[in-house]
Design an enzyme around this catalytic site. Structure first.
Site, PDB file in Angstrom:
ATOM      1  N   TYR A 170      12.580   8.307   1.164  1.00  0.00           N
ATOM      2  CA  TYR A 170      12.815   7.627   2.438  1.00  0.00           C
ATOM      3  C   TYR A 170      12.616   6.129   2.309  1.00  0.00           C
ATOM      4  O   TYR A 170      12.147   5.625   1.301  1.00  0.00           O
ATOM      5  CB  TYR A 170      11.890   8.204   3.508  1.00  0.00           C
TER       6      TYR A 170
ATOM      7  N   SER B 258       2.898   1.160  -0.794  1.00  0.00           N
ATOM      8  CA  SER B 258       3.637   2.250  -1.405  1.00  0.00           C
ATOM      9  C   SER B 258       3.478   3.505  -0.566  1.00  0.00           C
ATOM     10  O   SER B 258       2.683   3.551   0.363  1.00  0.00           O
ATOM     11  CB  SER B 258       3.101   2.520  -2.806  1.00  0.00           C
ATOM     12  N   LYS B 259       4.255   4.483  -0.926  1.00  0.00           N
ATOM     13  CA  LYS B 259       4.193   5.734  -0.196  1.00  0.00           C
ATOM     14  C   LYS B 259       2.814   6.384  -0.334  1.00  0.00           C
ATOM     15  O   LYS B 259       2.357   7.093   0.538  1.00  0.00           O
ATOM     16  CB  LYS B 259       5.311   6.657  -0.666  1.00  0.00           C
ATOM     17  N   ARG B 260       2.176   6.077  -1.445  1.00  0.00           N
ATOM     18  CA  ARG B 260       0.820   6.596  -1.660  1.00  0.00           C
ATOM     19  C   ARG B 260      -0.171   6.057  -0.639  1.00  0.00           C
ATOM     20  O   ARG B 260      -1.125   6.720  -0.272  1.00  0.00           O
ATOM     21  CB  ARG B 260       0.327   6.207  -3.054  1.00  0.00           C
TER      22      ARG B 260
ATOM     23  N   GLY C  62       0.398   5.647   2.234  1.00  0.00           N
ATOM     24  CA  GLY C  62       0.758   6.147   3.546  1.00  0.00           C
ATOM     25  C   GLY C  62       1.819   5.287   4.207  1.00  0.00           C
ATOM     26  O   GLY C  62       1.937   5.266   5.425  1.00  0.00           O
TER      27      GLY C  62
END
Length: 478
Positions: A21, A252-254, A256
């Site tokens: 995404y 980053s996606k990490r 959240g």
RNA sequence: GGCCCCUUCGUCUAGCGGUUCAGGACAUCAGGUUCUCAUCCUGAAGAUCGCGGGUUCGAAUCCCGCAGGGGUCACCA
């Protein structure tokens, strides 16, 4: 060197990989490219960089497209809508890359890489051990085999120093030591990003490349490639990363980092998100904080984009969103609020909902606050006398005394016309009649009508609830 | 380790040699708007401009070091 060519129509592209995404970091390069395109009345292009077959995530291209549309970043050419330079998906342009590669082979500027992946890895590890940067060209073979498509095709670089201008970062310089023989085409037949984007940008007549900081180090290599291909590089702009909560590493996606579509689902207006993302690292030099989309298109400039990374601050996003919500006309707000009403509102008329909306417009931070703020307008609230216990003023009075006040209110309102003036007069008359402070009288009436911790002004609330409903709720609590 | 980039209130930033003992916004706190919540308004607190040298009559602004942070050195983009 040159500055922005605002007078010329730009062709700016957003070129993501369909690997998941889109989060705020990713959407920012899209937004800047879109702004550059719209500002020059030029063209915004979506190109999918799907040359890494292992990283492609099914469905993410559609998701990406949906995200762009939801934010109102409409593109003029793209994989699903076509355009004069179709296809816009790199996996469908393989023959183009072969043609460009052939030119380099013919000029003696590309060669087959004879080593195995393991051998190259060994060179790399040795370099690391020696605390040296790894340069493949130090191992460039003297008589490479003919390229048959089963080995990687490498660029034969010509190391030299470069100076170039970046619209955001200013003038940049590097020495020849950063130039290397990059892979142009992988052994699976797909081009690398390094090669494909240069071919595509040339084929698609791209004028502006806007991309993240991670590409700054490889730019000199690209300049070397442009030269070998006889191309003039587009205008480049390198935007810094949006930082995660620690303020150090890129978001980053990490950490959240949310899908931008989730912000929309959570009631953030697209215009607010666009405003917020643009002003994370950009301002027009005045003290203006809230910008309409139109103003952004007019005022945006790459040269005023910050060179350092900015931390993402959700508090500020909520404030920006509130500002945008308040600036909306009631019609517009009604449109956008449609999917956010509480389930209790099903039976309500559009007109009634509009009246409710007018009362809570100033109180919305996001559209998803709507149910919490409006439930009692649609369904009778459940009395909760513990709220009165918790109220410093009201807990001093007995239940009897409180019910007397409500009874008096009921009696007064029975004979009151429900319009703003008469209601206000009636409430003032009740203050005089009961000898109570507003903090007592108005509070108990408010509780009887809403049983909510907060609500709009009393008279407005009664007006929207209507005479019948207001009297009924007062009666129920006496 | 080499190369490149960055460094102003907690956060986002203004500032491009003097009118700045650094301005705005978010967040925080206090007051006002007949009750609550919010809006709106007013006010408070909050930055020795990463550090150290220079240049200059004068530096957050120019130069040089240093430190810290980030990026990169992939058959990922």
């Amino acid at each position: 060197m040159e500055t922005e060519k605002n007078n010329k129509k730009a062709r700016a592209r957003f070129a993501p990989s369909p690997t998941g995404y889109l989060h705020v970091g990713g959407i920012r390069t899209a937004l800047f490219a879109w702004l550059v395109a719209r500002q020059s009345r030029g063209v915004f292009i979506l190109r999918l960089e799907d040359t890494d077959r292992n990283r492609n995530v099914p469905g993410s291209a559609e998701h990406l497209i949906k995200s762009l549309r939801s934010l109102g970043l409409e593109y003029d050419e793209g994989p699903d809508i076509g355009g004069p330079f179709a296809p816009y998906r790199q996996s469908e342009r393989l023959t183009k890359y072969k043609e460009w590669a052939q030119k380099l082979i013919d000029n003696g500027r590309a060669y087959a890489d004879p080593y195995t992946a393991e051998e190259v890895q060994a060179f790399r590890e040795q370099a690391q051990k020696d605390k040296q940067p790894f340069l493949y060209r130090n191992h460039r073979p003297e008589n490479p085999p003919t390229w048959d498509g089963t080995k990687p095709l490498r660029f034969k670089s010509e190391p030299k120093a470069y100076s170039w201008h970046d619209e955001v970062m200013g003038d940049l310089n590097t020495g020849p030591e950063v130039i290397d023989d990059l892979i142009l085409i992988k052994s699976d037949g797909y081009p690398t990003y390094n090669f494909a984007h240069i071919c595509d940008d040339a084929d698609m007549e791209i004028t502006h490349i806007i991309r993240g900081q991670e590409f700054i180090a490889s730019t000199p290599n690209y300049l070397n490639l442009y030269e070998a291909l006889g191309l003039t590089p587009p205008i480049m702009a390198t935007v810094p990363h949006i930082m995660g909560p620690d303020g150090k590493k890129k978001l980053s996606k990490r950490d959240g980092a949310k899908d931008v579509l989730d912000y929309i689902k959570d009631g953030i207006l697209p215009d607010a998100l666009v405003n917020f993302i643009a002003s994370l690292g950009w301002n027009d030099g005045t003290e203006q904080e809230i910008f309409t989309r139109k103003e952004l298109i007019q005022k945006f400039s790459l040269s005023r984009v910050q060179r350092s990374g900015a931390k993402f601050d959700e508090q500020r996003l909520l404030w920006v969103n509130g500002q945008h919500i308040r600036s909306l006309s009631l019609d517009d707000l009604s449109q956008r609020a449609q999917s956010f009403w509480p389930s209790e509102s099903k039976q309500a008329t559009e007109d009634y909902k509009r009246q409710v909306l007018a009362l809570v417009q100033d109180r919305l931070k996001t559209l998803s606050d709507l149910p919490l703020l409006t439930k009692y307008f649609f369904a009778d609230p459940t009395p909760n006398w513990s709220m009165i216990e918790a109220n410093k003023q009201l807990k001093k009075l007995s239940k009897d005394e409180l019910q007397h006040l409500l009874k008096a209110t009921y009696d007064k309102l029975v004979t009151t016309d429900f319009n703003m003036d008469d209601l206000t007069d009636a409430l003032n008359a009740l203050l005089a009649q009961t000898g109570q402070k507003p903090a007592i009288l108005f509070s108990i009436i408010r509780f009887a009508l809403t049983w909510a911790p907060f609500s709009p002004g009393l008279a407005e609330t009664m007006l929207v609830l209507g005479k019948e409903n207001t009297l009924e709720r007062l009666h129920k609590n006496t």
